[in-house]
Design an enzyme around this catalytic site. Structure first.
Site, PDB file in Angstrom:
ATOM      1  N   ARG A 121       0.855  -1.191   0.000  1.00 56.78           N
ATOM      2  CA  ARG A 121       0.000   0.000   0.000  1.00 56.78           C
ATOM      3  C   ARG A 121       0.888   1.237   0.000  1.00 56.78           C
ATOM      4  NH1 ARG A 121      -2.604   2.817   5.072  1.00 56.78           N
ATOM      5  NH2 ARG A 121      -3.640   4.484   3.942  1.00 56.78           N
ATOM      6  N   HIS A 178      -2.757  10.919   1.199  1.00 53.18           N
ATOM      7  CA  HIS A 178      -2.130  10.682   2.508  1.00 53.18           C
ATOM      8  C   HIS A 178      -1.432  11.988   2.907  1.00 53.18           C
ATOM      9  CE1 HIS A 178      -0.554   7.297   5.283  1.00 53.18           C
ATOM     10  NE2 HIS A 178      -0.187   8.441   5.836  1.00 53.18           N
ATOM     11  N   GLU A 192      -6.959   8.337   6.928  1.00 52.86           N
ATOM     12  CA  GLU A 192      -7.117   8.986   8.221  1.00 52.86           C
ATOM     13  C   GLU A 192      -7.571  10.446   8.124  1.00 52.86           C
ATOM     14  OE1 GLU A 192      -3.490   8.447  10.434  1.00 52.86           O
ATOM     15  OE2 GLU A 192      -3.685   6.285  10.486  1.00 52.86           O
ATOM     16  N   ASN A 237      -7.100   1.522  10.553  1.00 50.17           N
ATOM     17  CA  ASN A 237      -5.751   1.705  11.105  1.00 50.17           C
ATOM     18  C   ASN A 237      -5.851   1.674  12.615  1.00 50.17           C
ATOM     19  OD1 ASN A 237      -5.095   2.151   8.465  1.00 50.17           O
ATOM     20  ND2 ASN A 237      -4.421   4.273   8.720  1.00 50.17           N
ATOM     21  N   TYR A 254      -3.504   1.412  16.283  1.00 47.14           N
ATOM     22  CA  TYR A 254      -2.214   1.380  16.968  1.00 47.14           C
ATOM     23  C   TYR A 254      -2.363   1.176  18.466  1.00 47.14           C
ATOM     24  CZ  TYR A 254      -0.099   3.039  12.652  1.00 47.14           C
ATOM     25  OH  TYR A 254       0.326   3.130  11.361  1.00 47.14           O
ATOM     26  N   GLU A 300      -3.274  -0.254   8.436  1.00 47.04           N
ATOM     27  CA  GLU A 300      -2.051   0.128   9.152  1.00 47.04           C
ATOM     28  C   GLU A 300      -2.080  -0.475  10.540  1.00 47.04           C
ATOM     29  OE1 GLU A 300      -0.941   4.273   9.492  1.00 47.04           O
ATOM     30  OE2 GLU A 300      -1.522   4.637   7.402  1.00 47.04           O
TER      31      GLU A 300
HETATM   32  O1  IFM Z   1       3.115   7.512  10.121  1.00 47.64           O
HETATM   33  C1  IFM Z   1       1.759   7.536  10.355  1.00 47.64           C
HETATM   34  C2  IFM Z   1       0.986   7.366   9.069  1.00 47.64           C
HETATM   35  O2  IFM Z   1       1.340   8.317   8.133  1.00 47.64           O
HETATM   36  C3  IFM Z   1      -0.492   7.467   9.325  1.00 47.64           C
HETATM   37  N1  IFM Z   1      -0.897   6.597  10.379  1.00 47.64           N
HETATM   38  C4  IFM Z   1      -0.136   6.589  11.597  1.00 47.64           C
HETATM   39  C5  IFM Z   1       1.342   6.436  11.299  1.00 47.64           C
HETATM   40  C6  IFM Z   1       2.142   6.431  12.607  1.00 47.64           C
HETATM   41  O3  IFM Z   1       1.954   7.617  13.295  1.00 47.64           O
END
Ligand code: IFM
Length: 479
Positions: free
Chosen positions: A86, A134, A179, A307, A309, A384
């Site tokens: 991606r 992006h 995002e 995404n 985290y 992500e």
């Molecule tokens: O690096 C970023 C990415 O560009 C978008 N999502 C989160 C990642 C980590 O912060």
């Protein structure tokens, strides 16, 4: 490393046949070559060149020099056995003369770069997935209002059509936006991302125009690339109230509305959440939503990109003590959380990444299951997931990033659990392939499974890359 499929082990979490294993990057974070190939400045060029905006004054001018080294990078992906990759297209490479009123001519060099990248990937057996936005908005559009202007969304729809028409014959998946939460709130409310504005009304206007841009781009892709599939990538949050109190539940409702539902609901239900509109009534009357917009935004998508985290813990703030800002947006600074004065983000104990983000794979499972419930019939991909850690190359030239491997193990198991529980997750993109420009943090945060020496541009696969290659080869996570 080999791409031969290993025999399934009984002591392994086996993923469904055909599961897509990828890695993700973004144009401004890796390409460099910002003045080459006819590219004009984006908002991130302007922002990063403005003193005080990015740690140590770092910029994406060179980044990973991927613009010149993409063949080497694809070769690394092939050695790891990735089945998909991606990447994002830099809008100012494609239509460098765009203005608010006119898309301007298409730049053949810009199309050519991405066309060559797509061909290189296909030759290596790697399926390209393109993100159209992006965050590197052409600066000329920001000068005319950026995402606060409806015309930016209209031009984005046209730009999407150009890219889809040029590459759609070889690209099975187009992701419209990455995002939009970050673009709107970090770009226009807290100002920690480009364009660095701090205006809540502008941020909510940007939310709608980003949603509209998604809808217009989705229609363009359907027209210009009818065999490609359409996706939208959201950084949705698993929002956890700190206690069971009604006050904390109210804090969670507000944050969930701004982070999740203001993006999910227009796409999935064709409406903005009434509670978010009521919460923000003192900021805006939402008159930027015009008749017909929601029909455009709600056109069906094929894939929802998630995404994930870290979880988001929230608590009602009683004003009796200083506010906690575990979300990283400090006291006295503009907040991305509009109409959330009584909400705080309490510090959490436990393991954290180098970003200070709590590590909690359970949130991944919960989030994927929620999305599956809210978007029945829509395929889900993790577009992500990954972690920054302060990696070093040791005396043997090796990066032993055990923390990252642990993080990945936990989160891959969480994805597997969601699939077992019925979530239609068909792919996973690890963030990120390479160490890269981590926005306002500059190069200080390393998310890559491949180490990049920014002085020499030498790439060194970390231990996590070898771990990931093994997962891909087995289509399974061994315990
Ligand atoms: O690096 C970023 C990415 O560009 C978008 N999502 C989160 C990642 C980590 O912060």
């Amino acid at each position: 490393m080999t791409t031969t499929q290993a025999a399934p082990s009984t002591d392994a979490l086996q993923f469904p046949a055909g599961f897509l294993w990828g890695s993700a990057t973004a144009s401004y974070q890796i390409e460099g070559a910002v003045t080459e190939g006819g590219r004009t400045p984006s908002i991130w060029d302007t922002f990063s060149h403005t003193p005080g905006r990015v740690e140590r004054g770092e910029t994406g001018d060179v980044a990973d020099d991927h613009y010149h080294r993409f063949r080497e990078d694809v070769a690394i992906m092939a050695r790891l056995g990735l089945t998909t990759y991606r990447f994002s297209v830099s809008w100012p490479r494609i239509t460098p003369q765009v203005t608010a009123d006119d898309l301007g001519p298409v730049n053949p060099e810009g199309i050519g770069f991405y066309s060559d990248l797509v061909d290189e990937l296909l030759a290596a057996g790697i399926s390209p997935s393109i993100t159209l936005y992006h965050w590197d908005l052409p600066q000329a559009l920001e000068d005319a209002g950026g995402w606060t202007s409806r015309r930016t969304a209209e031009r984005f729809g046209e730009y999407a059509e150009v890219v889809a028409a040029a590459l759609g014959d070889r690209v099975p998946l187009f992701i419209t936006l990455n995002e939009p939460w970050c673009s709107a709130y970090l770009g226009y409310a807290s100002g920690v991302h480009a364009p660095g504005r701090t205006d809540d009304a502008a941020a909510l206007t940007a939310v709608h125009h980003l949603n509209l841009a998604h809808g217009l781009a989705a229609a363009s892709i359907r027209r210009a690339a009818p065999t490609s599939r359409v996706a939208l990538t959201l950084n949705l949050a698993w929002v956890r109230p700190q206690t069971d109190s009604p006050e904390d539940a109210e804090a969670a409702r507000r944050v969930d509305g701004l982070q999740n539902r203001v993006f999910l609901d227009p796409v999935l239900k064709g409406a903005y959440p009434a509670d978010v509109q009521a919460d923000t009534a003192a900021v805006t009357d939402w008159s930027f939503v015009q008749p017909g917009d929601l029909d455009v935004i709600a056109a069906p998508i094929d894939v929802l990109g998630v995404n994930y985290y870290s979880p988001t813990h929230v608590r009602h703030w009683t004003r009796e003590r200083p506010k906690e800002h575990a979300d990283g947006h400090g006291e006295g600074k503009a907040s991305p959380w509009i109409a959330c004065d009584d909400v705080e983000f309490p510090f959490q104990h436990g393991r954290k990444t180098d970003m200070g983000w709590s590590i909690d794979p359970r949130g991944m499972t919960e989030l994927l299951l929620r999305v599956a419930r809210e978007a029945p019939g829509c395929e889900i991909m993790v577009t992500e997931n990954g972690a920054a850690f302060p990696d070093v190359i040791d005396a043997n030239g090796r990066v032993i990033d055990t923390d990252r491997i642990d993080y990945l193990r936990g989160h891959l198991a969480a994805v597997h659990e969601a699939i077992e529980a019925g979530a239609p997750v068909t792919g996973y993109y690890l963030w990120s392939l390479l160490d890269n420009f981590e926005w306002a943090w500059g190069y200080g945060k390393r998310f890559g499974i491949v180490h990049v020496d920014y002085n020499t541009q030498v790439r060194t696969p970390k231990d996590s890359a070898l771990f990931y290659a093994d997962v891909i080869r087995r289509n399974a996570l061994t315990r």
